[in-house]
Design a protein around this motif. Structure first.
Motif, short mmCIF file in Angstrom:
data_model
loop_
_atom_site.label_atom_id
_atom_site.label_comp_id
_atom_site.label_asym_id
_atom_site.label_seq_id
_atom_site.Cartn_x
_atom_site.Cartn_y
_atom_site.Cartn_z
N LYS A 31 0.76 -1.22 -0.11
CA LYS A 31 0.10 0.10 -0.18
C LYS A 31 0.90 1.38 -0.13
O LYS A 31 0.37 2.13 -0.76
CB LYS A 31 -1.05 -0.04 1.16
CG LYS A 31 -2.05 -1.21 1.37
CD LYS A 31 -2.71 -1.17 2.61
CE LYS A 31 -1.98 -1.07 3.82
NZ LYS A 31 -1.38 -2.33 4.09
N THR A 32 1.73 1.29 0.85
CA THR A 32 2.64 2.46 1.12
C THR A 32 3.55 2.74 -0.16
O THR A 32 3.59 3.96 -0.56
CB THR A 32 3.49 2.39 2.23
OG1 THR A 32 2.70 2.21 3.42
CG2 THR A 32 4.63 3.52 2.35
N SER A 33 4.01 1.62 -0.86
CA SER A 33 4.79 1.51 -1.94
C SER A 33 3.96 2.31 -3.11
O SER A 33 4.42 2.98 -4.06
CB SER A 33 5.41 0.15 -2.48
OG SER A 33 5.93 -0.23 -1.21
N SER A 49 7.08 0.95 8.92
CA SER A 49 5.58 0.52 8.86
C SER A 49 4.92 1.89 9.47
O SER A 49 5.30 2.32 10.44
CB SER A 49 5.14 -0.34 9.83
OG SER A 49 5.92 -1.51 9.98
N SER A 50 3.84 2.23 8.81
CA SER A 50 3.20 3.51 9.06
C SER A 50 2.56 3.25 10.32
O SER A 50 1.92 2.29 10.68
CB SER A 50 2.31 4.03 8.06
OG SER A 50 2.85 3.16 6.64
N LEU A 51 2.60 4.30 11.00
CA LEU A 51 1.65 4.25 12.46
C LEU A 51 0.45 4.93 12.19
O LEU A 51 0.30 6.24 11.77
CB LEU A 51 2.22 4.93 13.56
CG LEU A 51 3.73 4.45 14.08
CD1 LEU A 51 4.43 5.34 14.89
CD2 LEU A 51 3.15 2.87 14.64
N TRP A 73 -5.15 8.45 1.18
CA TRP A 73 -4.82 7.83 2.58
C TRP A 73 -4.28 6.57 2.57
O TRP A 73 -4.88 5.51 2.15
CB TRP A 73 -6.29 7.85 3.27
CG TRP A 73 -6.88 9.47 3.57
CD1 TRP A 73 -7.43 10.14 2.66
CD2 TRP A 73 -6.61 9.97 4.70
NE1 TRP A 73 -7.62 11.43 3.25
CE2 TRP A 73 -7.42 11.32 4.52
CE3 TRP A 73 -6.38 9.67 6.02
CZ2 TRP A 73 -7.43 12.40 5.49
CZ3 TRP A 73 -6.33 10.62 7.08
CH2 TRP A 73 -6.98 12.18 6.77
N ASP A 74 -3.33 6.43 3.48
CA ASP A 74 -2.56 5.21 3.85
C ASP A 74 -3.23 4.51 5.00
O ASP A 74 -2.64 5.07 6.12
CB ASP A 74 -1.04 5.54 3.88
CG ASP A 74 -0.38 4.32 3.73
OD1 ASP A 74 -0.78 2.96 3.84
OD2 ASP A 74 1.12 4.35 3.74
N PHE A 75 -3.94 3.47 4.93
CA PHE A 75 -4.30 3.19 6.17
C PHE A 75 -3.59 1.87 6.71
O PHE A 75 -3.63 0.75 5.96
CB PHE A 75 -5.86 2.55 6.12
CG PHE A 75 -6.94 3.59 6.17
CD1 PHE A 75 -6.40 5.01 6.29
CD2 PHE A 75 -8.18 3.62 5.91
CE1 PHE A 75 -7.50 6.18 6.38
CE2 PHE A 75 -9.04 4.64 5.94
CZ PHE A 75 -8.47 6.06 6.13
MG MG Z 1 2.47 0.77 4.96
#
Ligand code: MG
Ligand code: G3D
Length: 209
Positions: A31-33, A49-51, A73-75
């Motif tokens: 997702k983040t990538s 890792s996103s918080l 939005w990155d959930f």
């Molecule tokens: Mg991520």
């Protein structure tokens, strides 16, 4: 062109209509990538890792050269508390939802039906929102284990596309598809009830009561 005022708190100054896109799916599917590839044009081997929840803004042109902004939005929801850190109104405000799995990870595919797609059906979503299922890591041809995603997508009324955030394959096409569908719905007046700041504030207050 729609006649209503095309801005929310992010689009107010530029006059460019701004729409909210949320990206969900199991941890490590990319997702983040995907978001970084689209918004920043880069792929890093590793992201912390996103918080919680984070978003990026990106301006783009849709098919007829109209400018729009996507607030993506990155959930970083963990599968065990997948909706716990997602305010319910975030879902109801989304103009588009991108549901990601990893084509080399069967569990991330199975979790679509048992968790992500299933639970999305329980959420209150914006009328005329756009949903797309994305099989990421298409560059890992030899490791592919999922081949039947298209029929699952159809079952849940989603479009389907495969991407490689690593190679950049289909990332622009993905967001073009998302942007075009959102913009077409917007032009038809499909979002008129909920786009505006004032209404949104009212809505938030209602949903918090
Ligand atoms: Mg991520
Ligand atoms: P997430 O935000 O869904 O948790 P990330 O996922 O974007 O953090 O990506 C998880 C891992 O998958 C990362 O590797 C990342 O480099 C890798 N990845 C993401 N997209 C692709 C892709 O399209 N192809 C390939 N081959 N790998 C991808 P690490 O090693 O950090 O776990």
């Amino acid at each position: 062109m729609s006649s209503h005022n095309a801005s929310d708190e992010y689009g107010a100054e530029s006059g460019i209509p701004t729409f909210k896109v949320i990206v969900i799916g199991d941890v490590s599917v990319g997702k983040t990538s995907i978001i970084s590839r689209f918004c920043d044009g880069e792929f890093k081997e590793s992201y912390p890792s996103s918080l919680g929840v984070d978003f990026k803004m990106k301006e783009m042109k849709v098919s007829n050269q109209s400018a729009i902004k996507l607030q993506v939005w990155d959930f970083a929801a963990d599968i065990h508390n997948r909706f716990a850190n997602v305010a319910k109104h975030s879902y109801s405000e989304a103009h588009a939802i991108i549901i990601v799995f990893d084509i080399t990870n069967k569990e991330s595919f199975q979790d679509l039906e048992t968790h992500w797609l299933g639970e999305l059906q329980q959420q209150t979503l914006r009328e005329n929102h756009f949903k797309i299922l994305v099989g990421n890591k298409s560059d890992l041809v030899d490791k592919r284990v999922v081949t039947n995603a298209q029929s699952l997508a159809s079952k849940y009324g989603c479009e389907y596309m495969e991407t490689s955030a690593k190679k950049g394959d289909n990332i622009d096409q993905l967001f073009q598809t998302v942007g075009r569908n959102i913009f077409e719905a917007y032009q038809r007046g499909g979002f008129k009830e909920e786009l505006w700041t004032e209404d949104k504030e009212k809505k938030k207050k209602c949903s918090l009561q």
